[in-house]
Design a protein around this motif. Structure first.
Motif, PDB file in Angstrom:
ATOM      1  N   ILE A  36       2.486  15.709  49.713  1.00 23.35           N
ATOM      2  CA  ILE A  36       1.938  15.560  48.370  1.00 23.35           C
ATOM      3  C   ILE A  36       1.296  14.190  48.212  1.00 23.35           C
ATOM      4  O   ILE A  36       0.247  14.039  47.579  1.00 23.35           O
ATOM      5  CB  ILE A  36       3.039  15.787  47.298  1.00 23.35           C
ATOM      6  CG1 ILE A  36       3.424  17.263  47.241  1.00 23.35           C
ATOM      7  CG2 ILE A  36       2.561  15.309  45.927  1.00 23.35           C
ATOM      8  CD1 ILE A  36       4.441  17.593  46.179  1.00 23.35           C
ATOM      9  N   LYS A  37       1.899  13.186  48.835  1.00 20.45           N
ATOM     10  CA  LYS A  37       1.349  11.829  48.751  1.00 20.45           C
ATOM     11  C   LYS A  37      -0.053  11.769  49.357  1.00 20.45           C
ATOM     12  O   LYS A  37      -0.938  11.089  48.836  1.00 20.45           O
ATOM     13  CB  LYS A  37       2.282  10.856  49.469  1.00 20.45           C
ATOM     14  CG  LYS A  37       2.003   9.394  49.166  1.00 20.45           C
ATOM     15  CD  LYS A  37       3.021   8.482  49.852  1.00 20.45           C
ATOM     16  CE  LYS A  37       4.389   8.627  49.243  1.00 20.45           C
ATOM     17  NZ  LYS A  37       5.354   7.658  49.833  1.00 20.45           N
ATOM     18  N   VAL A  38      -0.265  12.510  50.459  1.00 22.78           N
ATOM     19  CA  VAL A  38      -1.587  12.546  51.083  1.00 22.78           C
ATOM     20  C   VAL A  38      -2.612  13.151  50.118  1.00 22.78           C
ATOM     21  O   VAL A  38      -3.720  12.636  49.936  1.00 22.78           O
ATOM     22  CB  VAL A  38      -1.553  13.338  52.401  1.00 22.78           C
ATOM     23  CG1 VAL A  38      -2.969  13.577  52.918  1.00 22.78           C
ATOM     24  CG2 VAL A  38      -0.735  12.592  53.443  1.00 22.78           C
ATOM     25  N   ASN A  88       6.714   6.255  45.567  1.00 25.47           N
ATOM     26  CA  ASN A  88       7.445   6.248  46.843  1.00 25.47           C
ATOM     27  C   ASN A  88       8.312   7.480  47.040  1.00 25.47           C
ATOM     28  O   ASN A  88       8.621   7.857  48.174  1.00 25.47           O
ATOM     29  CB  ASN A  88       8.309   4.985  46.943  1.00 25.47           C
ATOM     30  CG  ASN A  88       7.480   3.720  47.061  1.00 25.47           C
ATOM     31  OD1 ASN A  88       6.366   3.743  47.573  1.00 25.47           O
ATOM     32  ND2 ASN A  88       8.006   2.603  46.576  1.00 25.47           N
ATOM     33  N   SER A  89       8.716   8.116  45.945  1.00 26.15           N
ATOM     34  CA  SER A  89       9.585   9.286  46.052  1.00 26.15           C
ATOM     35  C   SER A  89       8.825  10.591  46.268  1.00 26.15           C
ATOM     36  O   SER A  89       9.441  11.647  46.451  1.00 26.15           O
ATOM     37  CB  SER A  89      10.453   9.407  44.789  1.00 26.15           C
ATOM     38  OG  SER A  89       9.643   9.646  43.641  1.00 26.15           O
ATOM     39  N   GLY A 138       9.918  20.318  48.528  1.00 25.74           N
ATOM     40  CA  GLY A 138       9.820  19.150  47.667  1.00 25.74           C
ATOM     41  C   GLY A 138       8.794  19.316  46.569  1.00 25.74           C
ATOM     42  O   GLY A 138       7.666  19.729  46.823  1.00 25.74           O
ATOM     43  N   THR A 139       9.187  19.067  45.334  1.00 25.44           N
ATOM     44  CA  THR A 139       8.278  19.107  44.192  1.00 25.44           C
ATOM     45  C   THR A 139       8.417  17.797  43.422  1.00 25.44           C
ATOM     46  O   THR A 139       9.372  17.044  43.605  1.00 25.44           O
ATOM     47  CB  THR A 139       8.605  20.284  43.256  1.00 25.44           C
ATOM     48  OG1 THR A 139       9.948  20.126  42.767  1.00 25.44           O
ATOM     49  CG2 THR A 139       8.490  21.615  43.993  1.00 25.44           C
ATOM     50  N   TYR A 150      -6.956  -0.474  33.632  1.00 23.62           N
ATOM     51  CA  TYR A 150      -6.212  -0.136  34.847  1.00 23.62           C
ATOM     52  C   TYR A 150      -5.517   1.217  34.681  1.00 23.62           C
ATOM     53  O   TYR A 150      -5.118   1.599  33.580  1.00 23.62           O
ATOM     54  CB  TYR A 150      -5.149  -1.208  35.153  1.00 23.62           C
ATOM     55  CG  TYR A 150      -4.154  -1.393  34.019  1.00 23.62           C
ATOM     56  CD1 TYR A 150      -3.034  -0.565  33.885  1.00 23.62           C
ATOM     57  CD2 TYR A 150      -4.353  -2.386  33.057  1.00 23.62           C
ATOM     58  CE1 TYR A 150      -2.145  -0.719  32.833  1.00 23.62           C
ATOM     59  CE2 TYR A 150      -3.475  -2.550  32.008  1.00 23.62           C
ATOM     60  CZ  TYR A 150      -2.364  -1.721  31.901  1.00 23.62           C
ATOM     61  OH  TYR A 150      -1.494  -1.865  30.845  1.00 23.62           O
ATOM     62  N   LEU A 151      -5.416   1.947  35.772  1.00 23.95           N
ATOM     63  CA  LEU A 151      -4.550   3.119  35.857  1.00 23.95           C
ATOM     64  C   LEU A 151      -3.450   2.737  36.831  1.00 23.95           C
ATOM     65  O   LEU A 151      -3.707   2.518  38.018  1.00 23.95           O
ATOM     66  CB  LEU A 151      -5.304   4.351  36.353  1.00 23.95           C
ATOM     67  CG  LEU A 151      -4.469   5.632  36.402  1.00 23.95           C
ATOM     68  CD1 LEU A 151      -4.143   6.115  34.988  1.00 23.95           C
ATOM     69  CD2 LEU A 151      -5.188   6.737  37.168  1.00 23.95           C
ATOM     70  N   ALA A 152      -2.224   2.614  36.328  1.00 22.85           N
ATOM     71  CA  ALA A 152      -1.112   2.108  37.129  1.00 22.85           C
ATOM     72  C   ALA A 152      -0.006   3.145  37.230  1.00 22.85           C
ATOM     73  O   ALA A 152       0.173   3.981  36.337  1.00 22.85           O
ATOM     74  CB  ALA A 152      -0.561   0.827  36.514  1.00 22.85           C
ATOM     75  N   MET A 153       0.761   3.074  38.324  1.00 20.46           N
ATOM     76  CA  MET A 153       1.824   4.040  38.589  1.00 20.46           C
ATOM     77  C   MET A 153       3.139   3.322  38.873  1.00 20.46           C
ATOM     78  O   MET A 153       3.166   2.250  39.497  1.00 20.46           O
ATOM     79  CB  MET A 153       1.450   4.918  39.782  1.00 20.46           C
ATOM     80  CG  MET A 153       2.426   6.046  40.060  1.00 20.46           C
ATOM     81  SD  MET A 153       1.773   7.182  41.317  1.00 20.46           S
ATOM     82  CE  MET A 153       3.019   8.482  41.209  1.00 20.46           C
ATOM     83  N   ASN A 154       4.216   3.920  38.415  1.00 24.26           N
ATOM     84  CA  ASN A 154       5.548   3.423  38.723  1.00 24.26           C
ATOM     85  C   ASN A 154       5.766   3.490  40.240  1.00 24.26           C
ATOM     86  O   ASN A 154       5.521   4.518  40.864  1.00 24.26           O
ATOM     87  CB  ASN A 154       6.589   4.273  37.993  1.00 24.26           C
ATOM     88  CG  ASN A 154       8.005   3.840  38.275  1.00 24.26           C
ATOM     89  OD1 ASN A 154       8.565   4.200  39.311  1.00 24.26           O
ATOM     90  ND2 ASN A 154       8.589   3.094  37.363  1.00 24.26           N
TER      91      ASN A 154
END
Length: 367
Positions: A260-262, A254-255, A34-35, A245-249
């Motif tokens: 990588i999320k960790v 979630n994808s 996964g990338t 703010y620094l915001a993310m989609n």
């Protein structure tokens, strides 16, 4: 990643191989699958400290994931303008975006409470108070994105060309560049606000169209205001910062593959504090340049602090009334303001305890 500036130092992850008990040579574990590809948008120009630290974040994410995260970083508004960043993140034009709430004025009215003239002594204190505020109240205005971290601009100052501001009365009759809420504050203090574009302020002061401007020490250098003003009065006791703010989609987050999320979440936690310290430090260069150019720095007396605080209370009252008109209860709005004031007190004590210096205050940690 498309690198726009110097390559920063990055921490290296230690990678351990699983050894087998057999005498035969061990087999390597299969690499994680996964990338991800991310686009990060920021409106600050590439040389700005705010841009540099975000580039470092992007580069370090690539390195810690072994290249499985690939980031295209767009500084200087090259992907999205400041006004378009919030919707651009929601729509997926950018996966991550950095801007401040007043570029979408009225869109984030609850968070605008943090920009009231409540008196923040440093950007480190105000950033911590703002992040605590978000975690405590989780304003619905950010429900369409994932907030990674928040910051604020540095403490307020009033720069003047010819008239030093020692007292509240000294502001009477002065025309100062101060847009939006900053303009409301200047008007409450007795000055005349002028919402002049920042790029036009230098010429306006030099030609006498403006008597000065209301921002912070940083602008003495970044916009060269130290060349056209003689005085800088620190008014951190009524600071009304810009909340960033620094915001993310949400879908982009979630994808992400779980491993990588960790890594991503760990990095966000580290850079949240680093970004606060970066904002806290930017005023020093402006102050140093001001001193070099002969600018006189003025601190308000205790008696004047009391007068300045009383003068801006109507700005806070107007915010409460406007939010009640929007359907919030007065008790609820007051709870936001009281929470912020308690957090300011808490984090100011922490700043003193940790000896984190700042150019404006509190006095215990001023250089």
């Amino acid at each position: 990643m498309k690198k726009i500036l110097l390559i920063p130092l990055a921490l290296l992850l230690a990678v351990s191989l699983v050894a087998t008990a057999c005498p035969a040579p061990p087999e390597e574990e299969a690499p994680p699958t996964g990338t991800i590809e991310l686009k990060v948008a920021n409106y600050f120009p590439p040389p700005a400290s705010q841009s540099i630290i975000l580039e470092e974040f992007c580069l370090e994410l690539e390195e810690r994931t072994g290249g499985r995260a690939q980031v295209d970083y767009f500084a200087g508004g090259t992907l999205l303008t400041a006004e378009a960043i919030f919707d651009g993140v929601i729509d997926g034009i950018a996966d991550i975006g950095y801007s401040h709430v007043y570029y979408t004025s009225g869109r984030m009215p609850v968070t605008e409470a943090a920009g009231l003239p409540l008196g923040y002594p440093s950007a480190w204190v105000s950033a911590h108070a703002l992040n605590d505020f978000y975690e405590e109240f989780k304003p619905a205005e950010f429900d369409d994105v994932r907030v990674l971290w928040m910051n604020t601009s540095t403490p307020s100052g009033i720069s003047t060309a010819d008239t030093p501001v020692y007292t509240l009365e000294d502001l009477q009759g002065l025309t100062l560049r101060a847009p939006g809420l900053a303009g409301e504050v200047i008007a409450a203090l007795g000055g005349t606000p002028a919402p002049t574009p920042m790029t036009e302020v230098y010429d306006a002061i030099s030609k006498g169209v403006l008597d000065g401007e209301a921002s912070n020490f940083e602008t003495l250098k970044t916009f060269k205001f130290a060349e056209v003003v003689q005085y800088e009065t620190s008014v951190w006791q009524i600071t009304n910062p810009y909340p960033f703010y620094l915001a993310m989609n949400k879908d982009s987050y979630n994808s992400m593959p779980s491993d990588i999320k960790v890594i991503f979440d760990t990095l966000v936690g580290e850079y949240k504090e680093r970004s606060m310290l970066m904002w806290n430090s930017v005023d020093f260069a402006g102050q140093a340049y001001g001193l070099e150019m002969g600018v006189e720095f003025i601190d308000l007396s205790p008696a004047e602090v009391t007068k300045f605080k009383a003068a801006v209370e109507p700005v806070i009252d107007d915010y409460i009334a406007n939010m009640v008109d929007k359907g919030y209860s007065e008790a609820e709005v007051n709870s936001w303001i009281n929470f912020l004031r308690e957090r300011i007190e808490y984090w100011t004590a922490k700043q003193i305890e940790l000896h984190i210096p700042s150019a404006a205050g509190p006095p215990e940690v001023k250089p």
